[in-house]
Write an enzyme that holds these catalytic residues in place. Structure first.
Site, PDB file in Angstrom:
ATOM      1  N   GLU A  98      -5.128   4.362   5.596  1.00  0.00           N
ATOM      2  CA  GLU A  98      -4.803   4.002   4.213  1.00  0.00           C
ATOM      3  C   GLU A  98      -5.117   5.140   3.236  1.00  0.00           C
ATOM      4  O   GLU A  98      -4.269   5.494   2.421  1.00  0.00           O
ATOM      5  CB  GLU A  98      -5.532   2.726   3.787  1.00  0.00           C
ATOM      6  CG  GLU A  98      -5.078   2.299   2.407  1.00  0.00           C
ATOM      7  CD  GLU A  98      -5.955   1.270   1.764  1.00  0.00           C
ATOM      8  OE1 GLU A  98      -5.795   0.089   2.051  1.00  0.00           O
ATOM      9  OE2 GLU A  98      -6.792   1.647   0.923  1.00  0.00           O
ATOM     10  N   ARG A 155       0.825  -1.221   0.000  1.00  0.00           N
ATOM     11  CA  ARG A 155       0.000   0.000   0.000  1.00  0.00           C
ATOM     12  C   ARG A 155       0.859   1.270   0.000  1.00  0.00           C
ATOM     13  O   ARG A 155       0.505   2.272   0.626  1.00  0.00           O
ATOM     14  CB  ARG A 155      -0.953   0.036   1.207  1.00  0.00           C
ATOM     15  CG  ARG A 155      -2.028  -1.033   1.220  1.00  0.00           C
ATOM     16  CD  ARG A 155      -3.001  -0.864   0.057  1.00  0.00           C
ATOM     17  NE  ARG A 155      -4.128  -1.761   0.183  1.00  0.00           N
ATOM     18  CZ  ARG A 155      -4.141  -3.034  -0.247  1.00  0.00           C
ATOM     19  NH1 ARG A 155      -3.084  -3.547  -0.862  1.00  0.00           N
ATOM     20  NH2 ARG A 155      -5.220  -3.774  -0.110  1.00  0.00           N
ATOM     21  N   SER A 167     -10.838  -0.197   2.739  1.00  0.00           N
ATOM     22  CA  SER A 167     -10.133  -0.281   4.037  1.00  0.00           C
ATOM     23  C   SER A 167      -9.726   1.112   4.489  1.00  0.00           C
ATOM     24  O   SER A 167      -9.109   1.853   3.730  1.00  0.00           O
ATOM     25  CB  SER A 167      -8.867  -1.120   3.901  1.00  0.00           C
ATOM     26  OG  SER A 167      -9.172  -2.420   3.485  1.00  0.00           O
TER      27      SER A 167
HETATM   28  P1  FAD Z   1      -8.338   8.836  -5.869  1.00  0.00           P
HETATM   29  O1  FAD Z   1      -9.091   8.542  -4.623  1.00  0.00           O
HETATM   30  O2  FAD Z   1      -8.931   9.803  -6.816  1.00  0.00           O
HETATM   31  O3  FAD Z   1      -6.874   9.328  -5.456  1.00  0.00           O
HETATM   32  C1  FAD Z   1      -6.120   8.599  -4.498  1.00  0.00           C
HETATM   33  C2  FAD Z   1      -4.753   9.297  -4.368  1.00  0.00           C
HETATM   34  O4  FAD Z   1      -4.051   9.200  -5.617  1.00  0.00           O
HETATM   35  C3  FAD Z   1      -4.859  10.798  -4.085  1.00  0.00           C
HETATM   36  O5  FAD Z   1      -3.748  11.158  -3.311  1.00  0.00           O
HETATM   37  C4  FAD Z   1      -4.762  11.436  -5.471  1.00  0.00           C
HETATM   38  O6  FAD Z   1      -4.261  12.757  -5.431  1.00  0.00           O
HETATM   39  C5  FAD Z   1      -3.795  10.503  -6.163  1.00  0.00           C
HETATM   40  N1  FAD Z   1      -4.010  10.396  -7.616  1.00  0.00           N
HETATM   41  C6  FAD Z   1      -5.129   9.955  -8.245  1.00  0.00           C
HETATM   42  N2  FAD Z   1      -4.914   9.929  -9.585  1.00  0.00           N
HETATM   43  C7  FAD Z   1      -3.645  10.382  -9.783  1.00  0.00           C
HETATM   44  C8  FAD Z   1      -2.846  10.596 -10.930  1.00  0.00           C
HETATM   45  N3  FAD Z   1      -3.283  10.353 -12.160  1.00  0.00           N
HETATM   46  N4  FAD Z   1      -1.590  11.083 -10.755  1.00  0.00           N
HETATM   47  C9  FAD Z   1      -1.115  11.346  -9.510  1.00  0.00           C
HETATM   48  N5  FAD Z   1      -1.839  11.169  -8.386  1.00  0.00           N
HETATM   49  C10 FAD Z   1      -3.077  10.678  -8.522  1.00  0.00           C
HETATM   50  N6  FAD Z   1      -7.499  -0.480  -2.760  1.00  0.00           N
HETATM   51  C11 FAD Z   1      -6.701  -1.569  -2.834  1.00  0.00           C
HETATM   52  O7  FAD Z   1      -5.479  -1.465  -2.953  1.00  0.00           O
HETATM   53  N7  FAD Z   1      -7.222  -2.832  -2.776  1.00  0.00           N
HETATM   54  C12 FAD Z   1      -8.547  -3.052  -2.634  1.00  0.00           C
HETATM   55  O8  FAD Z   1      -8.980  -4.208  -2.579  1.00  0.00           O
HETATM   56  C13 FAD Z   1      -9.416  -1.921  -2.552  1.00  0.00           C
HETATM   57  N8  FAD Z   1     -10.747  -2.099  -2.397  1.00  0.00           N
HETATM   58  C14 FAD Z   1     -11.562  -1.007  -2.303  1.00  0.00           C
HETATM   59  C15 FAD Z   1     -12.934  -1.216  -2.149  1.00  0.00           C
HETATM   60  C16 FAD Z   1     -13.805  -0.147  -2.074  1.00  0.00           C
HETATM   61  C17 FAD Z   1     -15.284  -0.404  -1.913  1.00  0.00           C
HETATM   62  C18 FAD Z   1     -13.305   1.176  -2.159  1.00  0.00           C
HETATM   63  C19 FAD Z   1     -14.241   2.344  -2.117  1.00  0.00           C
HETATM   64  C20 FAD Z   1     -11.932   1.400  -2.302  1.00  0.00           C
HETATM   65  C21 FAD Z   1     -11.043   0.311  -2.365  1.00  0.00           C
HETATM   66  N9  FAD Z   1      -9.656   0.472  -2.504  1.00  0.00           N
HETATM   67  C22 FAD Z   1      -8.835  -0.626  -2.618  1.00  0.00           C
HETATM   68  C23 FAD Z   1      -9.055   1.824  -2.547  1.00  0.00           C
HETATM   69  C24 FAD Z   1      -9.104   2.491  -3.948  1.00  0.00           C
HETATM   70  O9  FAD Z   1     -10.033   1.858  -4.785  1.00  0.00           O
HETATM   71  C25 FAD Z   1      -7.729   2.471  -4.626  1.00  0.00           C
HETATM   72  O10 FAD Z   1      -6.772   3.114  -3.813  1.00  0.00           O
HETATM   73  C26 FAD Z   1      -7.744   3.157  -5.993  1.00  0.00           C
HETATM   74  O11 FAD Z   1      -6.520   2.968  -6.661  1.00  0.00           O
HETATM   75  C27 FAD Z   1      -8.031   4.659  -5.892  1.00  0.00           C
HETATM   76  O12 FAD Z   1      -8.263   5.127  -7.205  1.00  0.00           O
HETATM   77  P2  FAD Z   1      -8.946   6.532  -7.449  1.00  0.00           P
HETATM   78  O13 FAD Z   1      -8.823   6.846  -8.897  1.00  0.00           O
HETATM   79  O14 FAD Z   1     -10.312   6.541  -6.896  1.00  0.00           O
HETATM   80  O15 FAD Z   1      -7.983   7.476  -6.611  1.00  0.00           O
HETATM   81  N1  EPU Z   2     -11.736 -10.083   9.787  1.00  0.00           N
HETATM   82  C1  EPU Z   2     -12.468 -10.176  10.952  1.00  0.00           C
HETATM   83  N2  EPU Z   2     -13.421  -9.226  11.195  1.00  0.00           N
HETATM   84  C2  EPU Z   2     -13.651  -8.202  10.347  1.00  0.00           C
HETATM   85  C3  EPU Z   2     -12.891  -8.102   9.156  1.00  0.00           C
HETATM   86  C4  EPU Z   2     -11.920  -9.063   8.899  1.00  0.00           C
HETATM   87  O1  EPU Z   2     -12.282 -11.094  11.757  1.00  0.00           O
HETATM   88  O2  EPU Z   2     -14.528  -7.387  10.632  1.00  0.00           O
HETATM   89  C5  EPU Z   2     -10.748 -11.126   9.495  1.00  0.00           C
HETATM   90  C6  EPU Z   2     -11.243 -12.028   8.341  1.00  0.00           C
HETATM   91  O3  EPU Z   2     -12.063 -13.063   8.812  1.00  0.00           O
HETATM   92  C7  EPU Z   2      -9.961 -12.539   7.751  1.00  0.00           C
HETATM   93  C8  EPU Z   2      -8.994 -11.379   7.978  1.00  0.00           C
HETATM   94  O4  EPU Z   2      -9.563 -10.558   9.001  1.00  0.00           O
HETATM   95  O5  EPU Z   2      -9.492 -13.657   8.468  1.00  0.00           O
HETATM   96  C9  EPU Z   2      -8.703 -10.576   6.722  1.00  0.00           C
HETATM   97  O6  EPU Z   2      -9.923 -10.097   6.160  1.00  0.00           O
HETATM   98  P1  EPU Z   2     -10.089  -9.895   4.567  1.00  0.00           P
HETATM   99  O7  EPU Z   2      -9.761 -11.147   3.840  1.00  0.00           O
HETATM  100  O8  EPU Z   2     -11.433  -9.291   4.336  1.00  0.00           O
HETATM  101  O9  EPU Z   2      -8.966  -8.886   4.162  1.00  0.00           O
HETATM  102  P2  EPU Z   2      -8.382  -7.579   4.850  1.00  0.00           P
HETATM  103  O10 EPU Z   2      -7.020  -7.895   5.354  1.00  0.00           O
HETATM  104  O11 EPU Z   2      -9.357  -7.012   5.835  1.00  0.00           O
HETATM  105  C10 EPU Z   2      -7.180  -6.713   2.745  1.00  0.00           C
HETATM  106  C11 EPU Z   2      -7.065  -5.407   2.016  1.00  0.00           C
HETATM  107  C12 EPU Z   2      -8.254  -5.199   1.106  1.00  0.00           C
HETATM  108  C13 EPU Z   2      -8.287  -6.345   0.093  1.00  0.00           C
HETATM  109  C14 EPU Z   2      -8.404  -7.652   0.849  1.00  0.00           C
HETATM  110  C15 EPU Z   2      -8.301  -8.844  -0.071  1.00  0.00           C
HETATM  111  C16 EPU Z   2      -5.729  -3.923   3.374  1.00  0.00           C
HETATM  112  C17 EPU Z   2      -5.703  -2.745   4.272  1.00  0.00           C
HETATM  113  N3  EPU Z   2      -6.932  -4.313   2.949  1.00  0.00           N
HETATM  114  O12 EPU Z   2      -8.306  -6.597   3.613  1.00  0.00           O
HETATM  115  O13 EPU Z   2      -8.047  -3.976   0.389  1.00  0.00           O
HETATM  116  O14 EPU Z   2      -9.377  -6.203  -0.798  1.00  0.00           O
HETATM  117  O15 EPU Z   2      -7.331  -7.776   1.810  1.00  0.00           O
HETATM  118  O16 EPU Z   2      -6.984  -8.971  -0.511  1.00  0.00           O
HETATM  119  O17 EPU Z   2      -4.678  -4.470   3.051  1.00  0.00           O
HETATM  120  C18 EPU Z   2      -8.443  -1.637   0.442  1.00  0.00           C
HETATM  121  O18 EPU Z   2      -7.213  -1.507   0.441  1.00  0.00           O
HETATM  122  O19 EPU Z   2      -9.228  -0.657   0.433  1.00  0.00           O
HETATM  123  C19 EPU Z   2      -9.019  -2.978   0.479  1.00  0.00           C
HETATM  124  C20 EPU Z   2     -10.323  -3.214   0.523  1.00  0.00           C
END
Ligand code: FAD
Ligand code: EPU
Length: 340
Positions: A335, A165, A239
């Site tokens: 994050e 991250r 997250s």
């Molecule tokens: P923004 O929110 O618009 O920007 C994020 C940051 O990047 C800001 O600092 C912005 O200034 C900068 N930025 C954006 N575009 C540019 C650019 N072109 N050049 C320079 N800087 C830029 N993330 C994960 O890693 N794994 C996940 O599983 C995951 N699951 C998610 C689930 C949900 C429901 C949500 C809402 C978010 C999740 N995220 C996850 C976080 C998010 O989706 C990612 O971080 C994504 O890459 C953000 O993209 P964005 O275009 O919305 O960025």
């Molecule tokens: N868990 C709990 N209670 C909760 C949530 C999670 O006990 O309320 C336990 C789950 O049962 C599991 C463990 O925690 O054993 C991990 O949970 P999960 O698999 O949902 O993944 P996570 O570690 O919570 C991370 C990323 C997610 C990504 C998933 C899948 C981070 C900060 N988050 O979540 O990324 O989608 O793994 O790879 O690393 C994001 O970055 O926004 C994001 C959603």
């Protein structure tokens, strides 16, 4: 010629739906428009807030500067060698649509990263990751505009300094470059990554011959839809905290008190804890107050159903951080990026 809109409400440009006002807003579709916007900000002495999909930002309050929405579009195969396709996408492309496009053309490697919200250009910023794959595993290079000089620069994988991250764009080069395109190195042969526990569980019902990249993508989408709130319906940024990294020694002492603590082994005698488990164990899951809440399916996700400004969500985040620290002695780090 771009329109610079004054007093612009950013509610539809951040997935927390926080109703904060930017002094100016512009959406750019070409690199010329992007350079003009940088020039405009410099002339007016305005700080920049670069936005893709707004799915990883917390907008604490009104932004006294130029909110710059990146809407550069286009994607194509640029080259190939014996093992890989090199596919380039402009920063404003929607991430999940790009993943689908690659699956359609049999450019393999992005399937585990399906359904992550946001844009291609933001993906390197925090080295997005999910279900056992990170952006750095499929990254070739990116181009970015240096905000100071206006020059376009190419960054190799090494120069991005990817980590969990994290990248150089969150640290030493924070807000110094605007990413305009990303080139991916994608496999010609299927290379499935199936180790992530939740993915393994969901795939257990299929025979090995049935498991394809498209099936993996479908299963990842299904898991995500089950666990994570759809930001269109319940505003959130995924997250809210990173999973904290601690030493094996610290883990051993925590296991005395909490034998079921969830962790993932890392190199260098360190482990990554599941922050969701810590927050859940601290009793926050399903908590709701002042229009903000802790998601009932995943305690790592804070939600903003009443569409409050980011400061209210950050106040809840701080209470959670304190309570987790008091219980486990572990620091949680945010994050998403916070503005202003
Ligand atoms: P923004 O929110 O618009 O920007 C994020 C940051 O990047 C800001 O600092 C912005 O200034 C900068 N930025 C954006 N575009 C540019 C650019 N072109 N050049 C320079 N800087 C830029 N993330 C994960 O890693 N794994 C996940 O599983 C995951 N699951 C998610 C689930 C949900 C429901 C949500 C809402 C978010 C999740 N995220 C996850 C976080 C998010 O989706 C990612 O971080 C994504 O890459 C953000 O993209 P964005 O275009 O919305 O960025
Ligand atoms: N868990 C709990 N209670 C909760 C949530 C999670 O006990 O309320 C336990 C789950 O049962 C599991 C463990 O925690 O054993 C991990 O949970 P999960 O698999 O949902 O993944 P996570 O570690 O919570 C991370 C990323 C997610 C990504 C998933 C899948 C981070 C900060 N988050 O979540 O990324 O989608 O793994 O790879 O690393 C994001 O970055 O926004 C994001 C959603």
């Amino acid at each position: 010629m771009s329109l610079y809109l004054p007093f612009f409400n950013l509610q539809n440009y951040n997935t927390l739906a926080s109703p904060v006002v930017a002094q100016f807003f512009v959406s750019v579709k070409t690199e010329t428009e992007l350079l003009d916007a940088i020039q405009f900000a410099r002339e007016q002495q305005l700080p920049l807030l670069v936005l893709g999909g707004g799915s990883n930002v917390v907008l604490r309050d009104d932004f006294p500067g130029l909110a710059l929405h990146i809407h550069l579009l286009g994607k194509k195969l640029v080259s190939e060698d014996e093992n890989f396709f090199y596919v380039k996408a402009a920063a404003g492309e929607n991430w999940h649509e790009f993943v689908q496009y690659c699956l359609d053309y049999h450019y393999w490697g992005l399937e585990n990263l399906s359904l992550i919200p946001g844009s291609v250009g933001a993906a390197p910023i925090q080295n997005i990751g999910a279900y056992g794959v990170e952006l750095q595993d499929v990254f070739s290079e990116l181009t970015a505009i240096d905000v100071q000089s206006g020059l376009s620069v190419t960054f190799t994988k090494d120069s991005c300094q990817f980590n969990y991250r994290d990248s150089v764009f969150k640290d030493a080069l924070k807000d110094k470059y605007i990413i305009t395109s990303v080139t991916f190195q994608l496999h010609k042969k299927e290379e499935l990554k199936l180790q992530y526990p939740a993915l393994q569980n969901s795939l257990a019902q299929y025979s090995p011959i049935e498991i394809s990249p498209t099936l993996v993508s479908d299963v990842v989408c299904e898991i995500r839809r089950r666990k994570l709130p759809d930001p269109q319906k319940i505003p959130n940024v995924g997250s809210f905290f990173k999973n904290p990294v601690i030493s094996e020694i610290k883990l051993l002492s925590l296991q005395q008190l909490y034998p079921t603590i969830v962790f993932y082994p890392l190199a260098n005698r360190q482990v990554k804890l599941a922050a969701g488990w810590l927050i859940d164990c601290a009793g926050w899951k399903g908590y709701s107050d002042g229009g903000v809440a802790v998601h009932s399916e995943q305690a790592l996700v804070l939600t903003n159903p009443n569409k409050r400004k980011g400061d209210v969500i950050l106040a809840l985040a701080q209470k959670i951080e304190e309570s987790v620290f008091n219980l486990f002695g572990v620091h949680l780090e945010l994050e998403p990026r916070v503005y202003p």
